[in-house]
Write a protein that holds these residues in place. Structure first.
Motif, PDB file in Angstrom:
ATOM      1  N   PHE A 165       0.834  -1.210   0.000  1.00 33.70           N
ATOM      2  CA  PHE A 165       0.000   0.000   0.000  1.00 33.70           C
ATOM      3  C   PHE A 165       0.863   1.253   0.000  1.00 33.70           C
ATOM      4  O   PHE A 165       0.662   2.167  -0.787  1.00 33.70           O
ATOM      5  CB  PHE A 165      -0.919  -0.063   1.240  1.00 33.70           C
ATOM      6  CG  PHE A 165      -1.331   1.256   1.796  1.00 33.70           C
ATOM      7  CD1 PHE A 165      -2.366   1.969   1.216  1.00 33.70           C
ATOM      8  CD2 PHE A 165      -0.701   1.782   2.905  1.00 33.70           C
ATOM      9  CE1 PHE A 165      -2.752   3.179   1.738  1.00 33.70           C
ATOM     10  CE2 PHE A 165      -1.080   2.989   3.431  1.00 33.70           C
ATOM     11  CZ  PHE A 165      -2.105   3.701   2.839  1.00 33.70           C
ATOM     12  N   GLY A 166       1.860   1.254   0.890  1.00 35.01           N
ATOM     13  CA  GLY A 166       2.682   2.449   1.034  1.00 35.01           C
ATOM     14  C   GLY A 166       3.524   2.721  -0.191  1.00 35.01           C
ATOM     15  O   GLY A 166       3.548   3.837  -0.699  1.00 35.01           O
ATOM     16  N   LEU A 190       4.555   6.503   4.787  1.00 37.05           N
ATOM     17  CA  LEU A 190       5.076   6.563   6.153  1.00 37.05           C
ATOM     18  C   LEU A 190       4.032   6.108   7.156  1.00 37.05           C
ATOM     19  O   LEU A 190       4.374   5.546   8.188  1.00 37.05           O
ATOM     20  CB  LEU A 190       5.558   7.969   6.450  1.00 37.05           C
ATOM     21  CG  LEU A 190       6.886   8.218   5.750  1.00 37.05           C
ATOM     22  CD1 LEU A 190       7.113   9.673   5.514  1.00 37.05           C
ATOM     23  CD2 LEU A 190       8.018   7.642   6.542  1.00 37.05           C
ATOM     24  N   PHE A 191       2.773   6.342   6.841  1.00 43.75           N
ATOM     25  CA  PHE A 191       1.729   5.816   7.721  1.00 43.75           C
ATOM     26  C   PHE A 191       1.775   4.291   7.710  1.00 43.75           C
ATOM     27  O   PHE A 191       1.658   3.645   8.760  1.00 43.75           O
ATOM     28  CB  PHE A 191       0.347   6.315   7.280  1.00 43.75           C
ATOM     29  CG  PHE A 191       0.100   7.764   7.604  1.00 43.75           C
ATOM     30  CD1 PHE A 191       1.046   8.504   8.283  1.00 43.75           C
ATOM     31  CD2 PHE A 191      -1.077   8.384   7.252  1.00 43.75           C
ATOM     32  CE1 PHE A 191       0.837   9.833   8.584  1.00 43.75           C
ATOM     33  CE2 PHE A 191      -1.305   9.709   7.552  1.00 43.75           C
ATOM     34  CZ  PHE A 191      -0.349  10.439   8.206  1.00 43.75           C
ATOM     35  N   GLU A 242       2.591   1.584  10.994  1.00 44.99           N
ATOM     36  CA  GLU A 242       1.858   0.419  11.472  1.00 44.99           C
ATOM     37  C   GLU A 242       2.699  -0.847  11.342  1.00 44.99           C
ATOM     38  O   GLU A 242       2.607  -1.760  12.157  1.00 44.99           O
ATOM     39  CB  GLU A 242       0.551   0.265  10.687  1.00 44.99           C
ATOM     40  CG  GLU A 242      -0.619   0.993  11.317  1.00 44.99           C
ATOM     41  CD  GLU A 242      -0.483   2.495  11.221  1.00 44.99           C
ATOM     42  OE1 GLU A 242      -0.072   3.099  12.229  1.00 44.99           O
ATOM     43  OE2 GLU A 242      -0.767   3.074  10.166  1.00 44.99           O
ATOM     44  N   ARG A 243       3.518  -0.868  10.311  1.00 46.88           N
ATOM     45  CA  ARG A 243       4.365  -2.043  10.121  1.00 46.88           C
ATOM     46  C   ARG A 243       5.368  -2.173  11.263  1.00 46.88           C
ATOM     47  O   ARG A 243       5.707  -3.283  11.682  1.00 46.88           O
ATOM     48  CB  ARG A 243       5.096  -1.920   8.789  1.00 46.88           C
ATOM     49  CG  ARG A 243       5.949  -3.104   8.454  1.00 46.88           C
ATOM     50  CD  ARG A 243       6.470  -2.991   7.046  1.00 46.88           C
ATOM     51  NE  ARG A 243       7.319  -4.120   6.724  1.00 46.88           N
ATOM     52  CZ  ARG A 243       8.632  -4.108   6.884  1.00 46.88           C
ATOM     53  NH1 ARG A 243       9.232  -3.028   7.332  1.00 46.88           N
ATOM     54  NH2 ARG A 243       9.348  -5.160   6.577  1.00 46.88           N
ATOM     55  N   ALA A 285       6.368  18.449   6.225  1.00 46.65           N
ATOM     56  CA  ALA A 285       6.241  17.048   5.828  1.00 46.65           C
ATOM     57  C   ALA A 285       6.367  16.151   7.040  1.00 46.65           C
ATOM     58  O   ALA A 285       5.599  15.199   7.216  1.00 46.65           O
ATOM     59  CB  ALA A 285       7.313  16.703   4.799  1.00 46.65           C
ATOM     60  N   GLY A 286       7.310  16.484   7.913  1.00 45.27           N
ATOM     61  CA  GLY A 286       7.496  15.688   9.113  1.00 45.27           C
ATOM     62  C   GLY A 286       6.258  15.706   9.987  1.00 45.27           C
ATOM     63  O   GLY A 286       5.804  14.658  10.448  1.00 45.27           O
ATOM     64  N   ASP A 287       5.704  16.882  10.201  1.00 47.28           N
ATOM     65  CA  ASP A 287       4.502  16.987  11.027  1.00 47.28           C
ATOM     66  C   ASP A 287       3.382  16.131  10.470  1.00 47.28           C
ATOM     67  O   ASP A 287       2.711  15.403  11.192  1.00 47.28           O
ATOM     68  CB  ASP A 287       4.027  18.449  11.072  1.00 47.28           C
ATOM     69  CG  ASP A 287       4.895  19.290  11.979  1.00 47.28           C
ATOM     70  OD1 ASP A 287       5.663  18.693  12.739  1.00 47.28           O
ATOM     71  OD2 ASP A 287       4.795  20.522  11.921  1.00 47.28           O
TER      72      ASP A 287
END
Lengths: 372, 372, 193, 162
Positions: free
Chosen positions: A116-117, A130-131, A135-136, B54-56
């Motif tokens: 997905f990412g 990055l989300f 989770e990974r 971007a980090g936030d």
């Protein structure tokens, strides 16, 4: 160079290219932005794993299966372990079976999170990647508690698993399962149902059921074409026949059945189902042996066996021939990504460069498995 | 600027033409150098801000190692880029390859010139300020094409072609939507436009609130402006997952930095145009009518102007880290099938509004109703 | 503004003039057609600078907008989109040289006489006088037809670019020089299979 | 025409939904999940497969680990000391080759002889530095006679217990 050739431009996409998911090289023939042909060249990551298998003993090969599909090491371990167990006729204890299912499904989630990412970052949205990684990491922590490693687990062994799960694992896993559905909802809001994303993927690279069969496509990519084929259902191994889960199939929600969006969405749906399976397994988990009695030196009888398992990327098959010695006579690995890759030249005719990226991403190929 | 030079020259005793000429040029050079330094500083902080935003958004921290809160990160980046090997590909067209980044940067900097930063601070007060900005931004496409072709790289050429097609196309909705705003103050001079937006508590006479058409024009302009500066979701000229890095694939070190800084410079410029034309420029909201010393007013005005610009830049960054990328043809579709027709009808609507109500906006009408 | 502004103007005038003449020469003399097109960029830019020095800011900016942002892009696109761009080479043949000289002289004479005949109105230096309004009014009233005719220019530019490149290909074929110009490889990559 | 506006509405609404998701993270600093590595060090869980360590004094020199290692990362050389016991004079683990699969640890018949440390930072400038040497070097039969006997006795006791 003929006159017809002059019209086209040949471009090398890869082996070093940001979105070829490893070291895949595609020789792309384009007419402007439109592709007239794609030729994949593989082998940049070849490590002769099948040959190595002939030189090492049966238990020794397990760590090498980690490196087949490194994003789903548990599943690869599992398929290999099942192959050798079938050859040796080993009955795996129930607790080990449940643990195997938990690990395999957790790893399916983590593999799909990467799919997905990386797909989203191929599409130009970097944040979902990055989300997904976030989770990974949670799953990696779980695996680390269980087996001590975060990527190449070597946890599922011939006869069972390498060690029992320590205390706290179940609670942490439940914590993850409670936290995870909200995140899937977030992914859907952020990416899956985004108009731009749908527009990029709907009706792109439609794989018809016939094509899917012809090219040997398996896994989520096959199910996206509307075919309900899941080895966990069709040839239940471990305790899958006791578990209640759905096999999501592509319905062409945003376009034709079997388009890139369907393939992408299969992974989101499967993550939900895997989370459901893990939850059931945690409830089923009862005390018991974590491994069968397996002698240190494995000497299977001469013979051959083929075992396949449902990996995140499709059917991973091990065809094993034993000559009665401690080492396999021949091991053939049927890598799902290899078959999935083979349809790319067919799909990528007459599409645009950006679509080629969408195709590669939606097929979710992984190169170590293809090159082996 | 001119007034400043005149004031200095009249205060001087010498009448030698050559001395006067040299002093004039010196003043020009120094003032330009100041603006250049400020713009470079801004570009540095913009890269820092981009990474921090971007980090936030991605649940990360962002740069935080170099200096307090990582504020000096851009200095480290700049030093790194300066120290990098300066590679000119063997088959590149040397001259075009070398001059292209400088032209891109010069052009992006040249667009800072007519901006009005406060009541008294501006480098040049052009009568055709808005037109100048539009014209100068169209030059970027030429320079990008120069670099892309000069690199003699196929990915660069793809990027260059895409960039030009995109910039040329999106100029149309930009101009049309700006026209909808310009016809109300009936001037191309940025100062006149800002002066027109004074009063109404400092926000209600902003052109964006003038009538429904200018509101639409603002959004059309902003979307098209994001495309004009090649940012996600319209960053197809440098789409890293598709065409490696687009037109600056072959650039390294400082030359790459020039392209990079030009991008951030362009962001500032388009945001500044939006702030000036639609959001009242440096008009201080609410407390603008209160008498205060000149220096305080100037500082406040500069602060207000930069706040507006940075807010718009933040929105651009926010959009960038949220959305996936469009495909080339979809980008054109958005431009020609959505933005351009909307901007065109909008312009007609705005013209009718001006024809019927002259320059009276919604606020004027409401104010009149209430005062009656 | 006193004497000084004239001196500054003079300095900038010569800078721009040098830029125009130099880059115009490059346009003619460079053998690579894409480079020629890019050299035109500087010529047009210099002309815009001269306009602005003359106080015709609107015309100057329009010059940049139309010629650089429009015509030049069209020319470069026309040149580059033709598929043989990597192997195109200009042959400064005698025929084109003669034709070029003749047409240049004719054009120059025409412009010269036009300049001589126009009763120039000397209005002195007027800083920052808005020119946009009067120009717009004149264009929409007295000079509507010439204005519309000027819009044919873009089409002409495109046709010209297309013609230029077609004739180059023909020249190349006639000369029997099928190979690439030597400066660039016809195809950057090794051909597979 | 209705489709045109419907599409537009759909695009704008979904884009705004996405922007809503990101701004939640953008303005809320508590959502950060980053660990600042050198300052904040994660304590690996029990059973973490880090750097291999050999308690050479209790090693029986059985070479089970070297034989099971799939990548030949363990070099083991044994000699018999005066008591006819196998002693590892050379026990090198090449950490650059090691794949941290854990097979050797499981193969080791002696408790707490070969095990993983919770150590995961061992970068080096050269590949040679990544080889950890555990070997006894020269076995001096006379010196550690009694001690050896003791440990061996212990070992034998443990093995018997197993």
């Amino acid at each position: 160079m003929t006159k017809a050739d002059e019209k086209f431009m040949q471009v090398n996409m890869g082996p070093q290219h940001p979105s070829t998911h490893g070291v895949l090289r595609l020789l792309v023939t384009t007419d402007g932005e439109v592709l007239s042909g794609v030729k994949p060249y593989i082998g940049y990551l070849h490590r002769a794993l099948e040959k190595i298998a002939e030189r090492v003993t049966y238990p020794q090969f397990t760590p090498f299966t980690d490196r087949l599909d490194y994003l789903a090491s548990m599943n690869c371990n599992l398929a290999y372990a099942m192959t050798v167990e079938k050859l040796l006729n080993i009955e795996v204890p129930r607790r080990a079976q449940i643990l195997r299912v938990i690990m395999a499904e957790l790893n399916r989630i983590s593999s799909h999170l990467i799919a997905f990412g990386s797909f989203s970052s191929d599409m130009g949205a970097f944040t979902p990647f990055l989300f997904g990684i976030r989770e990974r990491e949670f799953i990696n922590d779980l695996f680390e508690i269980a087996c001590g490693a975060r990527l190449t687990y070597n946890y599922i062994r011939i006869g069972g698993v390498s060690k029992d799960i320590p205390g706290g694992f179940i609670e942490k896993t439940r914590e993850f399962l409670d936290y995870f559905p909200a995140k899937i909802k977030e992914y859907n809001e952020l990416l899956s149902y985004n108009a731009i994303f749908i527009k990029r993927l709907a009706n792109i690279a439609v794989i018809s059921p016939d094509d899917a069969f012809d090219y040997g496509i398996t896994g989520p990519n096959l199910r996206a074409s509307g075919i309900k084929w899941d080895l966990r259902r069709e040839e239940p191994y471990l305790i899958y026949n006791e578990l209640d889960f759905d096999v999501p199939v592509g319905k062409g929600e945003m376009g034709k059945t079997g388009d890139a969006w369907d393939r992408y969405m299969m992974r989101i749906y499967e993550m939900e189902q895997s989370a459901k399976i893990v939850r059931q397994c945690l409830d089923l988990l009862a005390p018991g042996d974590y491994t069968a009695k397996v002698s240190k030196v494995l000497k299977p009888p001469a013979g051959e066996v083929y075992v396949r398992a449902e990996n995140p990327r499709g059917e991973l098959g091990f065809y094993l021939i034993s000559d009665g010695s401690t080492k396999p006579y021949r091991l053939k690995i049927r890598a799902p990504s290899f078959a999935n890759l083979s349809i790319i030249p067919k799909l990528a005719r007459g599409v645009m460069i950006a679509d080629l990226i969408a195709i590669i991403g939606s097929m979710d190929i992984i190169l170590p498995e293809i090159d082996r | 600027m001119t007034e400043l030079i005149n004031r200095i020259l009249t205060g001087m005793s010498t009448t030698m033409p050559l001395t006067r000429l040299l002093i004039t040029i010196l003043i020009m050079v120094v003032s330009t150098a100041i603006v250049l330094a400020v713009s470079l500083l801004y570009e540095g902080f913009a890269t820092y801000a981009e990474r921090k935003v971007a980090g936030d958004i991605q649940a990360r921290i962002g740069p935080n190692r170099v200096g307090p809160y990582g504020l000096l990160q851009f200095v480290a980046d700049g030093v790194k880029l300066l120290l990098k090997e300066d590679i000119i590909p063997f088959y590149a067209d040397r001259w075009l390859f070398i001059i292209a980044p400088y032209i891109v940067f010069t052009v992006s900097f040249a667009a800072f010139v007519p901006l009005s930063y406060s009541d008294h601070v501006s480098i040049a007060n052009l009568n055709v300020g808005v037109l100048y900005m539009i014209a100068i931004s169209s030059v970027v496409s030429m320079a990008i094409l120069m670099g892309a072709w000069g690199s003699n790289n196929k990915w660069s050429l793809f990027g260059g072609m895409r960039a030009v097609a995109q910039i040329v196309s999106y100029e149309i909705p930009i101009v049309l939507s700006l026209l909808a705003a310009i016809i109300i103050p009936a001037s191309l001079n940025l100062r006149d436009i800002i002066a027109y937006q004074s009063g109404g508590l400092g926000i209600f006479r902003w052109l964006v609130f003038n009538n429904p058409f200018t509101l639409i024009a603002f959004f059309v302009y902003f979307i098209a402006a994001i495309a004009e500066v090649n940012r996600t979701p319209f960053d197809i000229p440098e789409a890293e997952s598709e065409i490696v890095a687009g037109y600056h694939t072959e650039y390294t070190g400082m030359r790459f930095a020039f392209f990079f800084m030009a991008e951030y410079g362009d962001m500032f410029v388009v945001s500044a145009i939006a702030a000036t034309l639609f959001l009242g420029g440096w008009q201080i909201p609410f407390i603008g009518g209160i008498p205060m010393p000149v220096w305080l007013r100037e500082v406040l005005q500069i602060g207000v102007f930069f706040t507006k610009v940075f807010l718009l830049i933040y929105v651009m960054m926010w959009i960038r880290w949220t959305l996936p990328r469009l495909r080339v043809d979809q980008l054109m579709e958005l431009c020609w099938k959505y933005l351009t027709p909307i901007a065109l009808f909008n312009l007609i609507g705005a013209s009718v509004w001006v024809l019927l109500l002259h320059d009276k906006g919604v606020y004027d009408i409401i104010a009149r109703v209430f005062t009656r | 503004m006193s004497v000084n502004s004239y001196t500054v103007q003079a300095v900038f005038f010569y800078i721009f003039a040098a830029l125009i003449v130099g880059s115009a020469l490059l346009v003619v003399l460079l053998r690579n057609i894409v480079r020629s097109a890019f050299a035109l960029f500087f010529t047009l830019f210099g002309v815009a600078g001269i306009y602005i020095l003359l106080g015709a800011d609107f015309v100057g900016v329009t010059q940049v907008l139309i010629y650089i942002g429009g015509v030049l892009i069209l020319i470069v696109f026309g040149v580059m989109l033709t598929h043989n761009v990597y192997s195109v080479d200009i042959f400064n043949k005698l025929g084109t040289l003669v034709m070029g000289t003749v047409s240049a002289i004719v054009t120059f004479t025409m412009i010269y006489y036009a300049i001589k005949q126009v009763p120039w109105l000397y209005i002195g230096y007027k800083a920052n006088a808005p020119t946009t309004g009067p120009i717009g009014r004149e264009l929409m009233t007295s000079y509507l037809l010439p204005f519309e005719l000027a819009s044919v220019l873009l089409v002409l530019a495109m046709i010209g670019a297309a013609y230029l490149i077609r004739s180059e290909v023909k020249v190349k074929k006639a000369a029997g020089n099928g190979g690439p110009s030597g400066e660039r490889p016809a195809d950057g990559i090794r051909k597979e299979d | 025409m209705a489709g045109y506006f419907k599409k537009m509405y759909h695009s704008i609404s979904t884009v705004l939904t996405g922007l809503g998701v990101t701004i939640k993270y953008g303005i809320n600093p508590k959502t950060e999940v980053t660990q600042q590595y050198p300052e904040v060090k994660r304590e690996p869980p029990d059973g973490f497969r880090g750097k291999l360590f050999v308690d050479i004094n209790i090693c029986t020199g059985c070479t089970a680990c070297a034989r099971i290692c799939p990548v030949d990362a363990i070099t083991l050389k044994t000699v018999r000391d005066e008591n006819k016991k196998l002693r590892p004079v050379l026990f090198d683990i090449d950490n650059a080759r090691c794949i941290y699969c854990g097979l050797c640890v499981e193969a080791c018949p002696v408790d707490n002889c070969l095990y993983f440390e919770k150590k995961y930072e061992f970068s080096a400038y050269s590949k040679q530095d990544l080889i950890s040497h555990f070997g006894l070097g020269e076995v001096k039969p006379a010196e550690s006679k009694t001690e050896d006997k003791k440990t061996e006795a212990e070992k034998e006791g443990k093995e018997a217990a197993q």
